[in-house]
Structures are given as C-alpha cells and as structure tokens.
Write a protein that holds these residues in place. Sequence first.
Motif, mmCIF file in Angstrom:
data_model
loop_
_atom_site.group_PDB
_atom_site.id
_atom_site.type_symbol
_atom_site.label_atom_id
_atom_site.label_comp_id
_atom_site.label_asym_id
_atom_site.label_seq_id
_atom_site.Cartn_x
_atom_site.Cartn_y
_atom_site.Cartn_z
ATOM 1 N N TYR A 171 0.626 -1.473 0.070
ATOM 2 C CA TYR A 171 0.120 -0.022 -0.268
ATOM 3 C C TYR A 171 0.959 1.007 -0.040
ATOM 4 N N PHE A 172 0.111 2.073 -0.304
ATOM 5 C CA PHE A 172 1.806 3.832 -0.877
ATOM 6 C C PHE A 172 0.091 4.385 -0.647
ATOM 7 N N LEU A 173 0.722 5.697 -0.167
ATOM 8 C CA LEU A 173 0.193 7.163 0.132
ATOM 9 C C LEU A 173 1.282 8.438 0.154
ATOM 10 N N ASP A 174 0.699 9.151 -0.754
ATOM 11 C CA ASP A 174 1.693 10.260 -0.492
ATOM 12 C C ASP A 174 0.866 11.601 -0.049
ATOM 13 N N PRO A 175 0.611 11.496 1.026
ATOM 14 C CA PRO A 175 -0.080 13.178 1.633
ATOM 15 C C PRO A 175 -0.462 14.161 1.168
ATOM 16 N N VAL A 176 1.289 14.321 0.188
ATOM 17 C CA VAL A 176 0.936 15.905 -0.255
ATOM 18 C C VAL A 176 0.357 15.429 -1.329
ATOM 19 N N LYS A 177 0.796 15.127 -2.292
ATOM 20 C CA LYS A 177 -0.028 15.061 -3.364
ATOM 21 C C LYS A 177 -0.871 14.304 -3.587
ATOM 22 N N ARG A 178 -1.400 13.758 -2.646
ATOM 23 C CA ARG A 178 -2.708 13.147 -2.559
ATOM 24 C C ARG A 178 -2.756 12.212 -3.565
ATOM 25 N N VAL A 179 -1.829 11.624 -3.608
ATOM 26 C CA VAL A 179 -1.842 9.421 -4.542
ATOM 27 C C VAL A 179 -1.697 8.977 -3.891
ATOM 28 N N ILE A 180 -2.435 7.267 -4.540
ATOM 29 C CA ILE A 180 -1.847 6.412 -4.070
ATOM 30 C C ILE A 180 -1.983 5.551 -4.828
ATOM 31 N N GLY A 181 -1.274 4.498 -4.479
ATOM 32 C CA GLY A 181 -0.863 3.318 -5.308
ATOM 33 C C GLY A 181 -1.032 1.876 -4.436
ATOM 34 N N LEU A 182 -1.185 0.679 -5.042
ATOM 35 C CA LEU A 182 -1.993 -0.897 -4.704
ATOM 36 C C LEU A 182 -0.589 -1.522 -5.423
ATOM 37 N N SER A 183 -0.381 -2.586 -4.932
ATOM 38 C CA SER A 183 0.922 -3.251 -5.642
ATOM 39 C C SER A 183 0.588 -4.877 -5.221
ATOM 40 N N HIS A 184 0.811 -5.788 -6.063
ATOM 41 C CA HIS A 184 0.466 -7.492 -5.653
ATOM 42 C C HIS A 184 2.550 -7.739 -6.137
ATOM 43 N N SER A 185 2.930 -8.373 -4.998
ATOM 44 C CA SER A 185 4.285 -8.717 -4.869
ATOM 45 C C SER A 185 4.475 -9.940 -3.957
ATOM 46 N N GLY A 186 4.578 -10.782 -5.059
ATOM 47 C CA GLY A 186 5.086 -12.680 -4.600
ATOM 48 C C GLY A 186 6.477 -12.700 -5.516
ATOM 49 N N TRP A 187 7.206 -13.415 -5.215
ATOM 50 C CA TRP A 187 7.991 -13.251 -4.811
ATOM 51 C C TRP A 187 8.672 -13.222 -6.622
ATOM 52 N N ARG A 188 8.271 -13.657 -7.685
ATOM 53 C CA ARG A 188 8.795 -13.056 -8.811
ATOM 54 C C ARG A 188 8.654 -11.559 -9.006
ATOM 55 N N GLY A 189 7.534 -10.215 -8.139
ATOM 56 C CA GLY A 189 7.628 -9.496 -7.753
ATOM 57 C C GLY A 189 8.459 -8.742 -7.120
ATOM 58 N N THR A 190 9.158 -9.658 -5.858
ATOM 59 C CA THR A 190 9.921 -8.470 -4.972
ATOM 60 C C THR A 190 10.885 -8.771 -5.452
ATOM 61 N N VAL A 191 11.948 -10.167 -6.003
ATOM 62 C CA VAL A 191 12.780 -10.712 -6.878
ATOM 63 C C VAL A 191 13.453 -8.734 -7.452
ATOM 64 N N ASN A 192 12.675 -8.740 -8.458
ATOM 65 C CA ASN A 192 12.267 -7.302 -9.633
ATOM 66 C C ASN A 192 11.674 -6.386 -8.461
ATOM 67 N N ARG A 193 11.972 -5.782 -7.244
ATOM 68 C CA ARG A 193 12.103 -5.031 -6.846
ATOM 69 C C ARG A 193 10.265 -3.918 -7.038
ATOM 70 N N MET A 194 9.212 -4.554 -7.305
ATOM 71 C CA MET A 194 7.957 -4.249 -7.264
ATOM 72 C C MET A 194 7.346 -3.087 -5.945
ATOM 73 N N GLY A 195 7.904 -2.785 -4.946
ATOM 74 C CA GLY A 195 7.665 -1.630 -4.185
ATOM 75 C C GLY A 195 8.494 -0.577 -4.490
ATOM 76 N N GLY A 196 9.547 -0.344 -5.899
ATOM 77 C CA GLY A 196 10.334 0.862 -5.843
ATOM 78 C C GLY A 196 9.761 0.890 -7.569
ATOM 79 N N VAL A 197 9.789 -0.079 -8.499
ATOM 80 C CA VAL A 197 8.711 0.709 -9.422
ATOM 81 C C VAL A 197 7.606 1.049 -9.160
ATOM 82 N N THR A 198 7.426 0.526 -7.908
ATOM 83 C CA THR A 198 5.719 1.512 -7.973
ATOM 84 C C THR A 198 5.820 3.049 -7.396
ATOM 85 N N VAL A 199 7.221 2.455 -6.219
ATOM 86 C CA VAL A 199 7.634 4.839 -6.087
ATOM 87 C C VAL A 199 8.301 5.006 -7.056
#
Length: 289
Positions: free
Chosen positions: A145-173
Amino acid sequence: MSEKIVYTKKDDKNPIVLNQEGEIPWFYFPLLQETGLVHHGFSTRLGGVSSGQFATMNFNMTLGDDFEHVEENFRRFCKAIGCDWNRAVMTHQTHTVNIRTVTKDMLSDGRTLTEKKPFTDVDGLITNVPGAVLITSFADCVPLYFLDPVKRVIGLSHSGWRGTVNRMGGVTVRRMQEVYGCDPADILACVGPSICRDCYEVGPEVADEFSSVFGQDEILQILWKNSAGRYQLDLWKTNELILKEAGIRPEHLAVTNVCTCCNPQLLFSHRYTKGKRGNLCAFLSLTDE
C-alpha cells in the motif's frame, strides 16, 4: 501447523490491526488510517456468502465459486470499509512489475465484475482520483500500500516472489514519481498480510534469483538454509529493504506481522491449502474531496 495469530488491538507495537466490529472483519494500518485521507482494508475469509473451500469472503472468480457470490462479497466489503464498489478497478495479475494509472473515465457505474478488471499483465495500480477504489488479489503474496499525503496519490501493488525479486515496491514508487511528481520522502508505505519467513520454503532456483540481485549483506537478512537443505525466504524483510532503498523513510513504513499461512481459519493461503482456496483482497481509495 498450529494456528498463530500475532495481532491483537491497536497500540504502538502493532503495525496492523484487525477491526472486528460488525459482521465483516478486516485488517487496517493505523499509519494510513490516521491520515484521514484514505479508506483501506485487507480482507479475511470471514463475513461473505461463499461456501465450501471458498467460505466465506472469497474474491476469486476463476476457481469455481459462484459469480454472484463473489460480486456480493465485493459489495459487502466495499460498503464495510466505506468505499463505492461502482468505482472499483482491478487487474489480471500475472506476477509482473507492470503498473497502470487509473483515471476518472475508468470508473463509470454499471460495469460488470469482469469489466472492472480491464488490465491484463498488470500487478499494480496508482491514481490521484478521489473515490477510485484500487483492488489487488492475494493468497500468500505480498500486498503493498502507498499513500502520498502531499500530492494526494495512492498506489496498490501485488508482489509475490517474482515481483519482489524485481523490486515491485521500488517500481511503484518510481511510477508515482514519474506520473504525479511524488517525493518518496513523503510517501507512506505498508507491507500487508502474506506468508511469513517460517512458512515460506523455496527451492535453490528461487534462492539463486535473489542472490543474483541482492547484496551479500541483504541476503544474510532475507534468506537462509533450513535443516532440510532448502531455503527460507523472508518476503516481509525483503520488501522493507526495497522500500527503504526506494526512498521511503523508516518512520513512514509499516511492515505486517500477520502470516496468511499461519492463520488458515482467518485467511486464505495457497500454500497451506495446496491451492484449494479462495482469494483475499487489498482495497485502497482516496477519500472524496
């Protein structure tokens, strides 16, 4: 495996809380809730209308549950957490690190459940549209889960081991930066209920993939051999490291202590049931302006 529930009530030691008021329980993050800017939740398997292996709050349409039951579950859960089901958007997840931007024109009322999943090979959603309900699906993989309270932007991502090894969290940011000009230092991020390190045994092929992209200091924190000579992988710690690397401040980060596999009476787990299960979902929506 014995049941191990490691959440209780809201206090300074609990990054995630189980709301048990009413007929539908759900998990929430105080870090997000206390901003007053979002409606959000992570479902349990309780409070729905499905039966059998899907009992009762199942959100999967493809494993054999009645379509009408799944849609009713979505309606009930959205209502419980204060979201509008008519403004929901989902994706066909395939363990990618593809992110799509949700715009206002995607939220017209009257769409069928299938039409609410317009994107194939997409595992993350971002938006700045108030009231848009982002939904991603899980049964051991990691919700982010992601929330930028300044820009009022949200993100929501699914990250299994494949997403995690490819840094899904960093990609979303990065996508939030590129599309909306977000500053990672402003973003609040949460790692949601998923399989814990004690339950997540992986083979050498998975261990090798992580060893090839993470440094030795990181590997020592996230991967180790068990007594059977296989490997235990800590997806929670790995995603924590990825998010900090992406610029999330430690005080803006909440990491779950709830394992899907340890709590089979409360949560669906692919590993625990060997695939005979329903799906959980993560929900995130900006409050209306």
